[in-house]
Write a protein that holds these residues in place. Sequence first.
Motif, PDB file in Angstrom:
ATOM      1  N   GLU A  93       3.720 -12.584  12.613  1.00  0.00           N
ATOM      2  CA  GLU A  93       4.744 -12.368  12.895  1.00  0.00           C
ATOM      3  C   GLU A  93       5.297 -10.932  12.663  1.00  0.00           C
ATOM      4  O   GLU A  93       6.155 -10.227  13.003  1.00  0.00           O
ATOM      5  CB  GLU A  93       5.744 -13.337  12.270  1.00  0.00           C
ATOM      6  N   LYS A  94       4.545 -10.136  11.623  1.00  0.00           N
ATOM      7  CA  LYS A  94       5.022  -8.952  10.917  1.00  0.00           C
ATOM      8  C   LYS A  94       4.418  -7.735  12.078  1.00  0.00           C
ATOM      9  O   LYS A  94       4.671  -6.667  11.765  1.00  0.00           O
ATOM     10  CB  LYS A  94       4.927  -8.798   9.907  1.00  0.00           C
ATOM     11  N   ALA A  95       3.557  -7.882  12.768  1.00  0.00           N
ATOM     12  CA  ALA A  95       2.940  -6.989  13.470  1.00  0.00           C
ATOM     13  C   ALA A  95       3.749  -6.735  14.855  1.00  0.00           C
ATOM     14  O   ALA A  95       3.883  -7.528  15.579  1.00  0.00           O
ATOM     15  CB  ALA A  95       1.488  -7.305  13.801  1.00  0.00           C
ATOM     16  N   PRO A  96       4.382  -5.429  15.170  1.00  0.00           N
ATOM     17  CA  PRO A  96       4.986  -5.078  16.081  1.00  0.00           C
ATOM     18  C   PRO A  96       4.231  -4.945  17.319  1.00  0.00           C
ATOM     19  O   PRO A  96       2.931  -4.570  17.150  1.00  0.00           O
ATOM     20  CB  PRO A  96       5.756  -3.936  15.800  1.00  0.00           C
ATOM     21  N   ASN A 142      10.137   3.897  13.260  1.00  0.00           N
ATOM     22  CA  ASN A 142       8.838   3.296  12.885  1.00  0.00           C
ATOM     23  C   ASN A 142       8.885   1.580  12.899  1.00  0.00           C
ATOM     24  O   ASN A 142       9.663   1.151  11.898  1.00  0.00           O
ATOM     25  CB  ASN A 142       8.434   3.982  11.701  1.00  0.00           C
ATOM     26  N   LEU A 143       8.303   1.005  13.611  1.00  0.00           N
ATOM     27  CA  LEU A 143       8.421  -0.494  13.881  1.00  0.00           C
ATOM     28  C   LEU A 143       7.951  -1.129  12.884  1.00  0.00           C
ATOM     29  O   LEU A 143       7.835  -2.455  12.617  1.00  0.00           O
ATOM     30  CB  LEU A 143       8.119  -0.890  15.461  1.00  0.00           C
ATOM     31  N   HIS A 144       6.775  -0.418  12.052  1.00  0.00           N
ATOM     32  CA  HIS A 144       6.046  -1.241  11.174  1.00  0.00           C
ATOM     33  C   HIS A 144       6.835  -1.268   9.688  1.00  0.00           C
ATOM     34  O   HIS A 144       6.689  -1.947   9.097  1.00  0.00           O
ATOM     35  CB  HIS A 144       4.694  -0.395  10.744  1.00  0.00           C
ATOM     36  N   THR A 145       7.773  -0.405   9.406  1.00  0.00           N
ATOM     37  CA  THR A 145       8.509  -0.473   8.440  1.00  0.00           C
ATOM     38  C   THR A 145       9.957  -0.616   8.710  1.00  0.00           C
ATOM     39  O   THR A 145      10.806  -0.794   7.766  1.00  0.00           O
ATOM     40  CB  THR A 145       8.549   1.034   7.789  1.00  0.00           C
ATOM     41  N   GLY A 146      10.410  -0.510   9.897  1.00  0.00           N
ATOM     42  CA  GLY A 146      11.975  -0.663  10.263  1.00  0.00           C
ATOM     43  C   GLY A 146      12.438   0.623   9.974  1.00  0.00           C
ATOM     44  O   GLY A 146      13.799   0.649   9.877  1.00  0.00           O
ATOM     45  N   GLU A 244       4.192  -2.742   1.682  1.00  0.00           N
ATOM     46  CA  GLU A 244       5.669  -3.317   1.079  1.00  0.00           C
ATOM     47  C   GLU A 244       6.865  -2.434   1.539  1.00  0.00           C
ATOM     48  O   GLU A 244       7.063  -1.407   0.833  1.00  0.00           O
ATOM     49  CB  GLU A 244       5.483  -3.300  -0.407  1.00  0.00           C
ATOM     50  N   PRO A 245       7.603  -2.790   2.511  1.00  0.00           N
ATOM     51  CA  PRO A 245       8.638  -2.054   2.780  1.00  0.00           C
ATOM     52  C   PRO A 245       9.781  -2.094   1.722  1.00  0.00           C
ATOM     53  O   PRO A 245       9.847  -3.008   1.010  1.00  0.00           O
ATOM     54  CB  PRO A 245       9.266  -2.940   4.076  1.00  0.00           C
ATOM     55  N   LYS A 246      10.573  -0.987   1.610  1.00  0.00           N
ATOM     56  CA  LYS A 246      11.671  -0.884   0.682  1.00  0.00           C
ATOM     57  C   LYS A 246      11.093  -1.411  -0.758  1.00  0.00           C
ATOM     58  O   LYS A 246      11.739  -2.175  -1.559  1.00  0.00           O
ATOM     59  CB  LYS A 246      12.935  -1.791   1.193  1.00  0.00           C
ATOM     60  N   PHE A 247      10.322  -0.481  -1.209  1.00  0.00           N
ATOM     61  CA  PHE A 247       9.706  -0.646  -2.609  1.00  0.00           C
ATOM     62  C   PHE A 247      10.804  -0.132  -3.717  1.00  0.00           C
ATOM     63  O   PHE A 247      11.090   1.173  -3.637  1.00  0.00           O
ATOM     64  CB  PHE A 247       8.309   0.190  -2.808  1.00  0.00           C
ATOM     65  N   ASN A 248      11.351  -0.833  -4.600  1.00  0.00           N
ATOM     66  CA  ASN A 248      12.515  -0.509  -5.291  1.00  0.00           C
ATOM     67  C   ASN A 248      12.019  -0.391  -6.625  1.00  0.00           C
ATOM     68  O   ASN A 248      10.923  -0.709  -7.189  1.00  0.00           O
ATOM     69  CB  ASN A 248      13.604  -1.610  -5.530  1.00  0.00           C
ATOM     70  N   ASP A 249      12.725   0.833  -7.275  1.00  0.00           N
ATOM     71  CA  ASP A 249      12.438   1.278  -8.700  1.00  0.00           C
ATOM     72  C   ASP A 249      12.811   0.085  -9.435  1.00  0.00           C
ATOM     73  O   ASP A 249      13.997  -0.257  -9.542  1.00  0.00           O
ATOM     74  CB  ASP A 249      13.180   2.454  -9.059  1.00  0.00           C
ATOM     75  N   PRO A 250      11.909  -0.438 -10.275  1.00  0.00           N
ATOM     76  CA  PRO A 250      12.079  -1.521 -11.066  1.00  0.00           C
ATOM     77  C   PRO A 250      13.294  -1.353 -12.137  1.00  0.00           C
ATOM     78  O   PRO A 250      13.877  -2.064 -12.873  1.00  0.00           O
ATOM     79  CB  PRO A 250      10.933  -2.130 -11.835  1.00  0.00           C
ATOM     80  N   VAL A 251      13.522  -0.115 -12.603  1.00  0.00           N
ATOM     81  CA  VAL A 251      14.412   0.360 -13.591  1.00  0.00           C
ATOM     82  C   VAL A 251      16.103   0.376 -12.864  1.00  0.00           C
ATOM     83  O   VAL A 251      16.651  -0.101 -13.279  1.00  0.00           O
ATOM     84  CB  VAL A 251      14.065   1.601 -14.392  1.00  0.00           C
ATOM     85  N   ASP A 252      16.063   1.559 -12.044  1.00  0.00           N
ATOM     86  CA  ASP A 252      17.171   1.619 -11.404  1.00  0.00           C
ATOM     87  C   ASP A 252      17.434   1.111 -10.167  1.00  0.00           C
ATOM     88  O   ASP A 252      18.675   1.202  -9.721  1.00  0.00           O
ATOM     89  CB  ASP A 252      17.675   3.385 -11.515  1.00  0.00           C
ATOM     90  N   LEU A 256      12.554   3.558  -3.336  1.00  0.00           N
ATOM     91  CA  LEU A 256      11.694   4.507  -3.239  1.00  0.00           C
ATOM     92  C   LEU A 256      10.856   4.951  -1.992  1.00  0.00           C
ATOM     93  O   LEU A 256      10.038   5.662  -1.952  1.00  0.00           O
ATOM     94  CB  LEU A 256      10.761   4.198  -4.477  1.00  0.00           C
ATOM     95  N   GLY A 257      11.242   3.961  -1.103  1.00  0.00           N
ATOM     96  CA  GLY A 257      10.322   4.073   0.315  1.00  0.00           C
ATOM     97  C   GLY A 257       9.588   2.826   0.462  1.00  0.00           C
ATOM     98  O   GLY A 257       9.650   1.954  -0.128  1.00  0.00           O
ATOM     99  N   ASP A 258       8.519   2.922   1.425  1.00  0.00           N
ATOM    100  CA  ASP A 258       7.397   2.119   1.570  1.00  0.00           C
ATOM    101  C   ASP A 258       6.341   2.222   0.641  1.00  0.00           C
ATOM    102  O   ASP A 258       5.819   3.392   0.606  1.00  0.00           O
ATOM    103  CB  ASP A 258       7.176   1.978   2.952  1.00  0.00           C
ATOM    104  N   MET A 259       5.602   1.289   0.081  1.00  0.00           N
ATOM    105  CA  MET A 259       4.494   1.241  -0.595  1.00  0.00           C
ATOM    106  C   MET A 259       3.206   0.981   0.197  1.00  0.00           C
ATOM    107  O   MET A 259       3.037  -0.334   0.539  1.00  0.00           O
ATOM    108  CB  MET A 259       4.481   0.545  -2.064  1.00  0.00           C
ATOM    109  N   TYR A 260       2.212   1.867   0.337  1.00  0.00           N
ATOM    110  CA  TYR A 260       1.173   1.825   1.183  1.00  0.00           C
ATOM    111  C   TYR A 260      -0.037   1.258  -0.078  1.00  0.00           C
ATOM    112  O   TYR A 260      -0.140   2.199  -0.761  1.00  0.00           O
ATOM    113  CB  TYR A 260       0.723   2.599   1.706  1.00  0.00           C
TER     114      TYR A 260
END
Length: 326
Positions: A93-96, A142-146, A244-252, A256-260
């Motif tokens: 389902e996640k492949a555009p 970008n349809l892979h990350t939205g 991993e779309p929308k990779f968040n900083d665990p502290v604040d 941080l963007g998308d993690m490849y």
Amino acid sequence: MLSDQNVDAKFIKKLTVEPFTSPIGWDKAFKPGIFYSSMLEKKLRKSGIFQMVTINKKEPKIKSTDDQAQTNIEKKTNENNTPVNILSITSIEKAPLSQYKIQGNITRFEPDTHPLKKGHTNKQAKLHKEQAVIQVNIELLNLHTGRLLAKKTFTVKSNKGRKHFDLTSLNVSYEFDDLKVHSAGKALLKLNDEVVKFIHKTLNRVPLEGDLIFVDHNNNIAIINLGKANGVNVRDVFTVFSVEPKFNDPVDKIDLGDMYTRKGIIKISEVQGRFSKAEIIVGVNFVPGDLVVPKIKKSEKLNQNEQSQQHDINWGAYKGLSSLSY
């Protein structure tokens, strides 16, 4: 041993054009948003630079591979030589279906900003030329990350037309010779040239992306949804990533963007129209839906002239930060 092969093929990215919207409150029979987005898609398709993917209204979640030609590989065998239906395996389902989407809205469409006043003479009517203005906002996603890749606002004008542009008509032609007799038509043609240059210039800076659609680790086989239509050749090498779309900083908690995450390497062994079979060179835990990107020896830096041509593009939040390294 795998050589770090430079991918010199003219890779062709998958692109779809979403129907544009017309100006707010538009109530004329002629729909400039739909008309122009169709006009843009036709020009992009004719250019041969992109593989155009037609999506009906709203892009559906993929239930099978992205081209009917892939039924040629419908039956594979697993380690027990039992027939396997590849279409059932690739129900991800996640492949555009497309790599990038163009969306936009016409904010201004005026065939004549200075129309003839009431009581004009025949001579004035004969000499009158419509002064057309068109404004449109264009976004590339970008349809892979939205995520938004880039956006730009275009404004074009023309007063070179000889004939009146009829907003009540449903039969306006896309043909060049028919459009160029109107000031609005000439503006549309000029707009199309500028938008296509923007799209080509923007996408020329980003890598081709595809998806794994079948994986057999026991036999070191993978299949990707890129093929001859995208410029892929036998012996081309691709890096496999999980995203991993929308990779968040665990502290604040800041985005941080998308993690490849690099998972391994595959090498193309067989190329079909819109898919390719590959040998898994290194890597484990590949799954359908993983991202594949051509492996390139070194990235090309833009010269000063090319850099200066990029100043008018509004890039998305993470365009300036490299997400992928090869």
